[in-house]
Motif scaffolding. Sequence first.
Motif, short mmCIF file in Angstrom:
data_model
loop_
_atom_site.label_atom_id
_atom_site.label_comp_id
_atom_site.label_asym_id
_atom_site.label_seq_id
_atom_site.Cartn_x
_atom_site.Cartn_y
_atom_site.Cartn_z
N TYR A 1 35.60 5.94 25.69
CA TYR A 1 34.20 6.37 25.70
C TYR A 1 34.14 7.89 25.76
O TYR A 1 34.77 8.51 26.60
CB TYR A 1 33.46 5.76 26.89
N PHE A 2 33.38 8.46 24.83
CA PHE A 2 33.23 9.91 24.77
C PHE A 2 31.78 10.30 25.02
O PHE A 2 30.85 9.67 24.53
CB PHE A 2 33.63 10.43 23.39
N CYS A 3 31.66 11.37 25.77
CA CYS A 3 30.41 12.08 25.90
C CYS A 3 30.52 13.32 25.02
O CYS A 3 31.56 13.98 25.00
CB CYS A 3 30.21 12.46 27.38
N TYR B 1 24.15 16.68 33.79
CA TYR B 1 25.04 15.53 33.80
C TYR B 1 24.37 14.35 33.13
O TYR B 1 23.15 14.31 32.95
CB TYR B 1 25.48 15.16 35.22
N SER B 2 25.23 13.42 32.72
CA SER B 2 24.77 12.18 32.14
C SER B 2 25.64 11.05 32.65
O SER B 2 26.82 11.25 32.96
CB SER B 2 24.84 12.23 30.61
N LEU B 3 25.05 9.87 32.77
CA LEU B 3 25.75 8.69 33.25
C LEU B 3 25.62 7.56 32.23
O LEU B 3 24.55 7.37 31.65
CB LEU B 3 25.17 8.22 34.59
N LEU B 4 26.71 6.85 32.03
CA LEU B 4 26.70 5.66 31.18
C LEU B 4 27.05 4.46 32.05
O LEU B 4 28.08 4.46 32.72
CB LEU B 4 27.71 5.79 30.04
N TYR B 5 26.16 3.47 32.07
CA TYR B 5 26.38 2.27 32.85
C TYR B 5 26.77 1.11 31.93
O TYR B 5 26.11 0.88 30.91
CB TYR B 5 25.11 1.86 33.61
N ILE B 6 27.81 0.41 32.33
CA ILE B 6 28.20 -0.81 31.61
C ILE B 6 28.12 -1.95 32.61
O ILE B 6 28.83 -1.94 33.62
CB ILE B 6 29.62 -0.71 31.03
N PHE C 1 32.99 17.64 22.53
CA PHE C 1 33.34 16.38 23.16
C PHE C 1 34.09 16.59 24.47
O PHE C 1 34.85 17.56 24.63
CB PHE C 1 34.24 15.57 22.23
N GLY C 2 33.92 15.65 25.39
CA GLY C 2 34.81 15.55 26.53
C GLY C 2 36.13 14.95 26.10
O GLY C 2 36.31 14.57 24.93
N LYS C 3 37.04 14.81 27.06
CA LYS C 3 38.36 14.26 26.73
C LYS C 3 38.37 12.75 26.64
O LYS C 3 39.37 12.15 26.24
CB LYS C 3 39.39 14.73 27.76
N GLY C 4 37.27 12.14 27.02
CA GLY C 4 37.17 10.69 26.89
C GLY C 4 37.58 9.96 28.15
O GLY C 4 38.27 10.50 29.02
N MET C 5 37.15 8.71 28.24
CA MET C 5 37.50 7.82 29.34
C MET C 5 37.98 6.52 28.73
O MET C 5 37.24 5.88 27.98
CB MET C 5 36.29 7.57 30.23
N LYS C 6 39.25 6.17 29.05
CA LYS C 6 39.82 4.95 28.50
C LYS C 6 39.47 3.78 29.41
O LYS C 6 39.85 3.75 30.58
CB LYS C 6 41.34 5.07 28.36
N ASP D 1 26.65 24.04 30.67
CA ASP D 1 25.57 24.91 30.21
C ASP D 1 24.47 24.05 29.57
O ASP D 1 24.65 22.85 29.38
CB ASP D 1 26.11 25.92 29.20
N SER D 2 23.36 24.68 29.26
CA SER D 2 22.26 23.97 28.62
C SER D 2 22.69 23.48 27.24
O SER D 2 23.47 24.15 26.54
CB SER D 2 21.05 24.89 28.48
N VAL D 3 22.20 22.31 26.87
CA VAL D 3 22.58 21.72 25.59
C VAL D 3 21.33 21.28 24.83
O VAL D 3 20.26 21.09 25.42
CB VAL D 3 23.52 20.51 25.79
N ASN D 4 21.50 21.14 23.50
CA ASN D 4 20.38 20.69 22.68
C ASN D 4 20.16 19.19 22.83
O ASN D 4 19.03 18.70 22.85
CB ASN D 4 20.65 21.01 21.21
N ASN D 5 21.25 18.45 22.87
CA ASN D 5 21.16 17.01 23.07
C ASN D 5 22.52 16.48 23.50
O ASN D 5 23.50 17.24 23.59
CB ASN D 5 20.66 16.29 21.81
N LEU D 6 22.59 15.18 23.74
CA LEU D 6 23.82 14.57 24.23
C LEU D 6 23.96 13.19 23.61
O LEU D 6 22.97 12.47 23.45
CB LEU D 6 23.77 14.47 25.76
N GLN D 7 25.18 12.86 23.22
CA GLN D 7 25.44 11.53 22.67
C GLN D 7 26.61 10.89 23.41
O GLN D 7 27.56 11.58 23.81
CB GLN D 7 25.80 11.61 21.17
N TRP D 8 26.54 9.58 23.56
CA TRP D 8 27.65 8.77 24.05
C TRP D 8 28.20 7.95 22.89
O TRP D 8 27.44 7.37 22.10
CB TRP D 8 27.20 7.83 25.17
N PHE D 9 29.54 7.92 22.80
CA PHE D 9 30.22 7.16 21.74
C PHE D 9 31.25 6.22 22.37
O PHE D 9 31.82 6.51 23.42
CB PHE D 9 30.97 8.11 20.79
#
Lengths: 111, 113
Positions: A85-87, A69-74, A101-106, A27-35
Amino acid sequence: GIQVEQSPPDLILQEGANSTLRCNFSDSVNNLQWFHQNPWGQLINLFYIPSGTKQNGRLSATTVATERYSLLYISSSQTTDSGVYFCAVAVTQGGSEKLVFGKGMKLTVNP
Amino acid sequence: DAGVTQSPTHLIKTRGQHVTLRCSPISGHKSVSWYQQVLGQGPQFIFQYYEKEERGRGNFPDRFSARQFPNYSSELNVNALLLGDSALYLCASSSPGRNSPLHFGNGTRLTVT
């Protein structure tokens, strides 16, 4: 409520490899953070990115809010990039704003 | 400037006991939020406080309560602890304004035996 899905759930890389993490939200969101959460549990802000593209050293992120959607590039991964890594998306609930939060990516980066 | 500070870092309690966790926000931040993270999951929203008033509450039982003090520090209280309350409790603060990133402390790891 809003759903946040991260993929892949786990990733193992050799040092020097590149990777892309994806975050889809329902759904629409106010903002997004990556941790990045280190093995000691500390949540480190990587990006605050409600839309557009940002870069910080070997990391960059892109959020396409209209397509949810959002993408994080390393790039050129290092062993110190290992961790979870959490979105997280910010949504308004009543009179407050909360992060979902999402469930994370190890990520494991091997030397 | 100091980041968000939480105390204690680790805590072991037995079932039925009560616990108080403490958080000091970044200087100038007036909003404090609490999150619970159980092993293998992302953090879950518990409370948000702004200017000493509760602004939001997540899906947690009434055993969970919190308050914010005039200096914007905050306490999270959990009564009648259950084994399932074992988790990392994270505090976050943000600056005034709608679209401000959250900054998290290092958390308090609570173990209930």
